[in-house]
Design a protein around this motif. Structure first.
Motif, short mmCIF file in Angstrom:
data_model
loop_
_atom_site.label_atom_id
_atom_site.label_comp_id
_atom_site.label_asym_id
_atom_site.label_seq_id
_atom_site.Cartn_x
_atom_site.Cartn_y
_atom_site.Cartn_z
N ASP A 1 141.56 30.10 -8.64
CA ASP A 1 140.30 30.01 -7.90
C ASP A 1 139.44 28.84 -8.37
N PHE B 1 137.05 30.51 -0.23
CA PHE B 1 137.52 31.83 0.20
C PHE B 1 136.36 32.80 0.35
N ARG C 1 137.65 36.31 -2.98
CA ARG C 1 138.38 35.16 -3.48
C ARG C 1 139.83 35.59 -3.69
N LEU C 2 140.69 34.64 -4.10
CA LEU C 2 142.11 34.95 -4.28
C LEU C 2 142.33 36.10 -5.26
N PHE D 1 141.89 39.38 -3.55
CA PHE D 1 143.03 39.71 -2.69
C PHE D 1 144.16 40.33 -3.51
#
Length: 271
Positions: free
Chosen positions: A132, A144, A153-154, A157
Motif C-alpha cells: 500500500d 484504493f 486499501r489492499l 481486502f
C-alpha cells in the motif's frame, strides 16, 4: 481535496443474524489517524537510534565495523522494522481495533462480518502496508481508499477488514442505571482479569444477553432477579473458566457487571 463521505453507511449481518449498521471512515480521518501513529512510531524509533548511538560512542573501544557492532546495528534494524509494523498489529488486536491515532480520531478496525478484528487479520492488513505504501507516500493505499465505495486499501481486502467510526466517541450518552450501580459499587475492569483468548469467546449474542440483563436489573422483583442472575451466570461464567456454585448472589452480580464493562468496550460501537 480529501473526500470524507461522512454520511456513508453500510449494513452488516453477523453470523449470529444480527443486523448492524456502521458509518464508514473515509480518507480524511484515516489519513489523520495514520499520521498521528507514524509520529508516535517515528519518535520511538528516533529515541532508540539516539540511545544506541550514545551507547556506542560512550564506549572508548567502539569500532563501527567490528563484528559486535554489526550485530547490534542489525538488531536495531530488525527492531525498527518490527516496531513499524508491530505497533499497528499490537494495538489493533489488543485495543479493540484502535491504535492511538484511530482512537484519537474516533475510528476503529473491524472484520467484514462486524466482529472484532482477529490477530491473523491484523497481521495480514499491516503486512500489506508494504504494498500500500508503494511507490511512495502510500500512493496505492490512498488511491484504493479514495476510490473504493467502502474505503478499503489492499490490506483491508486481503484481511477482510473495514475501518468504521466509533459511535461511542460521536455520541454523548447519559449514564444508564447500570452505570450508576457499577459506580456505586466501585467496580471497574480491574476487578476481573480476562485474557484475550477468553474475551474472544464472547459473541454479539452474549453482549445482547448481558446488556438486556443489566437494563432490566433494577426493575426485576427480588426473587426473579436472583433467578435471572443465576441463569445468565450459568451461560457466561464457563467462558471465563469460572463456576457459579459457591458464590454469593452479590459476587455473581458484581462479576456480571464487570463483564458488562468488557463486552461494552467490544460491542457498544454497533448502531
Amino acid at each position: 481535496m480529501l473526500m470524507e463521505w461522512e454520511d456513508q453507511q453500510t449494513d452488516i449481518k453477523t453470523p449470529e443474524y444480527v443486523s448492524l449498521q456502521f458509518q464508514i471512515a473515509g480518507l480524511g480521518s484515516r489519513a489523520t489517524a495514520f499520521i498521528i501513529d507514524q509520529l508516535i512510531v517515528g519518535l520511538t524509533i528516533t529515541l532508540i537510534i539516539i540511545s544506541v548511538f550514545f551507547a556506542f560512542f560512550a564506549n572508548p573501544g567502539f569500532m563501527l565495523f567490528d563484528s559486535g557492532s554489526g550485530f547490534i546495528i542489525a538488531g536495531v534494524i530488525i527492531a525498527v522494522f518490527i516496531l513499524n509494523y508491530g505497533y499497528f498489529m499490537f494495538f489493533e488486536f489488543f485495543w479493540g481495533g484502535r491504535t492511538i491515532g484511530k482512537r484519537t480520531l474516533g475510528i476503529r478496525v473491524i472484520q467484514d462480518n462486524g466482529h472484532p478484528i482477529t490477530l491473523l487479520s491484523s497481521f495480514i492488513r499491516n503486512l500489506l502496508r508494504l504494498i500500500d505504501s508503494l511507490p511512495a507516500g502510500y500512493l496505492i493505499g490512498i488511491l484504493f481508499v479514495f476510490l473504493h465505495k467502502k474505503h478499503k486499501r489492499l490490506g483491508d481486502f486481503a484481511a477482510g477488514t473495514l475501518v468504521v467510526h466509533d459511535n461511542r466517541v460521536e455520541r454523548k450518552k447519559k449514564k444508564s442505571v447500570i452505570d450508576k450501580i457499577i459506580k456505586s459499587r466501585r467496580l471497574s475492569k480491574d476487578d476481573l482479569v480476562l485474557e484475550k483468548v477468553q474475551l474472544n469467546q464472547f459473541t454479539q449474542q452474549d453482549w445482547r444477553l448481558i446488556n438486556k440483563y443489566c437494563e432490566r436489573y433494577n426493575s426485576l422483583p427480588l426473587q426473579e432477579k436472583r433467578q435471572v442472575t443465576y441463569q445468565v451466570a450459568e451461560i457466561l461464567f464457563p467462558k471465563m473458566d469460572m463456576e457459579v456454585k459457591g458464590q454469593s448472589v452479590m459476587d455473581i452480580e458484581n462479576t456480571l457487571f464487570v463483564l458488562y464493562l468488557y463486552l461494552k468496550d467490544e460491542w457498544e460501537f454497533t448502531m
